[in-house]
Design a protein around this motif. Structure first.
Motif, PDB file in Angstrom:
ATOM      1  N   ASP A   1       0.816  -1.220   0.000  1.00 41.35           N
ATOM      2  CA  ASP A   1       0.000   0.000   0.000  1.00 41.35           C
ATOM      3  C   ASP A   1       0.847   1.266   0.000  1.00 41.35           C
ATOM      4  OD1 ASP A   1      -2.627  -1.278   0.182  1.00 41.35           O
ATOM      5  OD2 ASP A   1      -1.956  -1.919   2.162  1.00 41.35           O
ATOM      6  N   PHE A   2       2.041   1.195   0.552  1.00 39.68           N
ATOM      7  CA  PHE A   2       2.960   2.328   0.562  1.00 39.68           C
ATOM      8  C   PHE A   2       4.339   1.801   0.928  1.00 39.68           C
ATOM      9  CE2 PHE A   2       1.636   1.894   4.937  1.00 39.68           C
ATOM     10  CZ  PHE A   2       2.731   2.261   5.703  1.00 39.68           C
ATOM     11  N   ALA A   3       5.351   2.661   0.790  1.00 38.07           N
ATOM     12  CA  ALA A   3       6.712   2.254   1.137  1.00 38.07           C
ATOM     13  C   ALA A   3       7.479   3.451   1.680  1.00 38.07           C
ATOM     14  CB  ALA A   3       7.438   1.679  -0.081  1.00 38.07           C
ATOM     15  N   GLU A   4       8.364   3.163   2.616  1.00 33.72           N
ATOM     16  CA  GLU A   4       9.264   4.171   3.168  1.00 33.72           C
ATOM     17  C   GLU A   4      10.683   3.754   2.756  1.00 33.72           C
ATOM     18  OE1 GLU A   4       7.699   6.632   4.378  1.00 33.72           O
ATOM     19  OE2 GLU A   4       5.752   5.748   4.880  1.00 33.72           O
ATOM     20  N   ILE A   5      11.250   4.474   1.794  1.00 31.41           N
ATOM     21  CA  ILE A   5      12.514   4.102   1.161  1.00 31.41           C
ATOM     22  C   ILE A   5      13.607   5.069   1.589  1.00 31.41           C
ATOM     23  CG2 ILE A   5      13.699   3.683  -1.024  1.00 31.41           C
ATOM     24  CD1 ILE A   5      11.444   1.744  -0.630  1.00 31.41           C
ATOM     25  N   TYR A   6      14.688   4.534   2.117  1.00 31.64           N
ATOM     26  CA  TYR A   6      15.790   5.356   2.626  1.00 31.64           C
ATOM     27  C   TYR A   6      16.244   6.339   1.542  1.00 31.64           C
ATOM     28  CZ  TYR A   6      19.922   6.491   5.375  1.00 31.64           C
ATOM     29  OH  TYR A   6      20.872   7.147   6.118  1.00 31.64           O
ATOM     30  N   ASP A   7      16.364   7.611   1.915  1.00 31.51           N
ATOM     31  CA  ASP A   7      16.573   8.664   0.921  1.00 31.51           C
ATOM     32  C   ASP A   7      17.651   9.661   1.316  1.00 31.51           C
ATOM     33  OD1 ASP A   7      14.878   9.499   3.016  1.00 31.51           O
ATOM     34  OD2 ASP A   7      13.837  10.964   1.773  1.00 31.51           O
ATOM     35  N   CYS A   8      18.865   9.162   1.518  1.00 37.79           N
ATOM     36  CA  CYS A   8      19.974  10.087   1.763  1.00 37.79           C
ATOM     37  C   CYS A   8      20.220  10.975   0.554  1.00 37.79           C
ATOM     38  CB  CYS A   8      21.241   9.319   2.142  1.00 37.79           C
ATOM     39  SG  CYS A   8      21.663   7.979   1.015  1.00 37.79           S
ATOM     40  N   PHE A   9      19.968  10.449  -0.634  1.00 40.60           N
ATOM     41  CA  PHE A   9      19.990  11.202  -1.889  1.00 40.60           C
ATOM     42  C   PHE A   9      18.770  10.769  -2.703  1.00 40.60           C
ATOM     43  CE2 PHE A   9      24.365  10.894  -0.537  1.00 40.60           C
ATOM     44  CZ  PHE A   9      24.885  12.147  -0.800  1.00 40.60           C
ATOM     45  N   THR A  10      18.245  11.667  -3.518  1.00 44.40           N
ATOM     46  CA  THR A  10      17.110  11.310  -4.371  1.00 44.40           C
ATOM     47  C   THR A  10      17.444  10.098  -5.230  1.00 44.40           C
ATOM     48  OG1 THR A  10      17.899  12.923  -6.002  1.00 44.40           O
ATOM     49  CG2 THR A  10      16.186  13.659  -4.474  1.00 44.40           C
ATOM     50  N   PHE A  11      18.658  10.054  -5.724  1.00 45.06           N
ATOM     51  CA  PHE A  11      19.114   8.972  -6.586  1.00 45.06           C
ATOM     52  C   PHE A  11      19.051   7.610  -5.902  1.00 45.06           C
ATOM     53  CE2 PHE A  11      23.119   6.567  -6.821  1.00 45.06           C
ATOM     54  CZ  PHE A  11      22.986   5.959  -8.062  1.00 45.06           C
ATOM     55  N   ILE A  12      19.346   7.558  -4.595  1.00 47.27           N
ATOM     56  CA  ILE A  12      19.343   6.294  -3.866  1.00 47.27           C
ATOM     57  C   ILE A  12      17.931   5.710  -3.797  1.00 47.27           C
ATOM     58  CG2 ILE A  12      19.695   5.274  -1.578  1.00 47.27           C
ATOM     59  CD1 ILE A  12      22.257   5.606  -3.166  1.00 47.27           C
ATOM     60  N   VAL A  13      16.913   6.552  -3.748  1.00 49.57           N
ATOM     61  CA  VAL A  13      15.533   6.063  -3.789  1.00 49.57           C
ATOM     62  C   VAL A  13      15.281   5.348  -5.112  1.00 49.57           C
ATOM     63  CG1 VAL A  13      13.095   6.729  -3.784  1.00 49.57           C
ATOM     64  CG2 VAL A  13      14.715   7.885  -2.263  1.00 49.57           C
ATOM     65  N   LEU A  14      15.666   5.980  -6.205  1.00 51.19           N
ATOM     66  CA  LEU A  14      15.454   5.394  -7.528  1.00 51.19           C
ATOM     67  C   LEU A  14      16.160   4.048  -7.652  1.00 51.19           C
ATOM     68  CD1 LEU A  14      16.006   8.619  -9.667  1.00 51.19           C
ATOM     69  CD2 LEU A  14      13.820   7.629  -8.966  1.00 51.19           C
ATOM     70  N   ARG A  15      17.392   3.999  -7.219  1.00 41.84           N
ATOM     71  CA  ARG A  15      18.170   2.772  -7.373  1.00 41.84           C
ATOM     72  C   ARG A  15      17.643   1.644  -6.489  1.00 41.84           C
ATOM     73  NH1 ARG A  15      19.724   0.315  -9.708  1.00 41.84           N
ATOM     74  NH2 ARG A  15      21.790  -0.362  -9.043  1.00 41.84           N
ATOM     75  N   GLN A  16      17.159   1.967  -5.280  1.00 41.41           N
ATOM     76  CA  GLN A  16      16.583   0.917  -4.446  1.00 41.41           C
ATOM     77  C   GLN A  16      15.314   0.349  -5.070  1.00 41.41           C
ATOM     78  OE1 GLN A  16      16.941   1.464   0.129  1.00 41.41           O
ATOM     79  NE2 GLN A  16      17.023   3.512  -0.744  1.00 41.41           N
TER      80      GLN A  16
END
Length: 389
Positions: free
Chosen positions: A287-302
């Protein structure tokens, strides 16, 4: 070791301090404040805690025994894999209660990342020691590679080169998390709007990272209290959130990013399939996700390495409102490290619990039942938890 059984453990309590940029409180005081709140939220006395997982450089088990009045500490551990530590700490706590080593395990994270010595500053205090310190000091520092955004730029630029991915995805993540922060009274940037023009005008720090692609430095702490699921139901606190699965993963040659066989490889790519298998779910059920985001790019790659899409496809995946509230997969509904606070990602776990309790206020995901939370640390360490109500 026997395989973890889904829903054996639960998060019975959460606690967090105010997130600030400037405080007179020590890091240890902040950790104690968040820990006491987590115990109260779970409906237990802090003295009843019998397990500790510490994910910060601040504090020892003796400090927690004294500060919380713990009378019978049966288990403790320190985890030091950067921003993956809080979710990896939840992973360890679940196994501790499932095995019977302890019954009430407190997992804490916090720091004075703004008020104490900041990254790149000079101070009479101890030097910041990064993982693979010999590699850093002998091979990278002499050439001026001294900060995370420089290290991560190697990964990011290789990704752009190999996949021809669109840079639009980074802007989408930055703007989305800021909009969500506006709905969160606990977010540092709750009153600071960001337009696309603001994002585009923000200075380039290290290609491809603009200022608004980079997370906050803040002071604060957060904690969770993990128990067996049946004990959580009896405790009399807030409704428990059940842990369907957790997992931890590490990239090949974890400290030597530039010589890694696959520079795009991440620990989350190993951990995610294990967690999904244990939980018995598909990604499209979330339903949703909390994705570690030290950089915007790291969200995309995860998102790519977890399996939501293929490498290079994350910018398209996050487009057209998919990751906004009301979208197919709302991401970082609290504002994340980019716009709420940087507490090494423990605030992501706290937010997931709030959502699954239905306590997220204006940022509430309608009908939230199943969630995924990640941690990312150092040079690609990963941890993941799958939670539900």
């Amino acid at each position: 070791m026997s395989r973890y059984q889904p829903d054996t453990a639960a998060i019975a309590g959460i606690g967090e301090t105010e997130y600030t940029r400037g405080t007179d409180k020590s890091g240890l005081q902040l950790l104690m404040e968040a820990s006491l709140k987590a115990c109260a939220d779970a409906g237990i006395e802090s003295s009843a805690v019998d397990g500790l997982v510490m994910t910060s450089r601040v504090g020892t088990n003796e400090d927690f025994v004294a500060g919380l009045g713990i009378t019978d500490l049966k288990f403790h551990a320190h985890i030091k894999i950067g921003g993956a530590s809080p979710v990896a700490g939840l992973h360890l706590a679940c196994h501790a209660v499932a095995s019977g080593i302890a019954e009430r395990v407190l997992v804490s994270a916090g720091r004075n990342a703004y008020s104490s010595m900041r990254l790149g500053a000079t101070d009479s205090g101890p030097r910041v020691v990064w993982p693979g310190d010999d590699i850093r000091r002998n091979l990278e520092y002499p050439y001026g590679m001294i900060a995370p955004m420089q290290w991560y730029s190697l990964h990011a630029n290789r990704w752009f080169h190999e996949t021809n991915a669109s840079r639009e995805g980074m802007a989408t993540v930055a703007l989305n998390t800021r909009r969500h922060a506006h709905l969160n009274p606990r977010a540092w940037f709750r009153d600071r709007p960001m337009s696309r023009e603001d994002y585009d005008a923000s200075p380039m720090l290290v290609t491809p990272f603009k200022l608004l692609d980079v997370c906050l430095e803040t002071d604060g702490a957060a904690a969770i209290l993990v128990t067996r699921a049946d004990a959580a139901r009896r405790a009399g606190g807030k409704p428990p959130v059940y842990v369907a699965a957790t997992a931890e993963g590490h990239p090949d040659s974890p400290d030597d990013l530039s010589n890694r066989p696959d520079i795009l490889g991440m620990g989350i790519g190993k951990a995610a399939p294990r967690a999904l298998d244990i939980a018995g779910i598909r990604l499209d059920e979330l339903d949703f996700a909390e994705i570690y985001d030290c950089f915007t790019f790291i969200v995309l790659r995860q998102l790519e390495e977890i399996g939501f899409c293929q490498r290079g496809e994350a910018p398209d995946f996050v487009a057209n409102g998919r990751i906004a509230l009301g979208g197919e997969l709302p991401l970082n509904t609290h504002g994340g490290l980019l716009s709420q606070a940087h507490i090494s990602g423990m605030n992501h776990v706290v937010e997931a619990v709030r959502q699954l309790r239905g306590d997220a206020g204006q940022a509430q995901v309608a009908g939230a039942h199943l969630s995924l939370v990640t941690g990312y640390g150092d040079f690609g360490d990963g941890a993941i938890a799958i939670l539900h109500n």
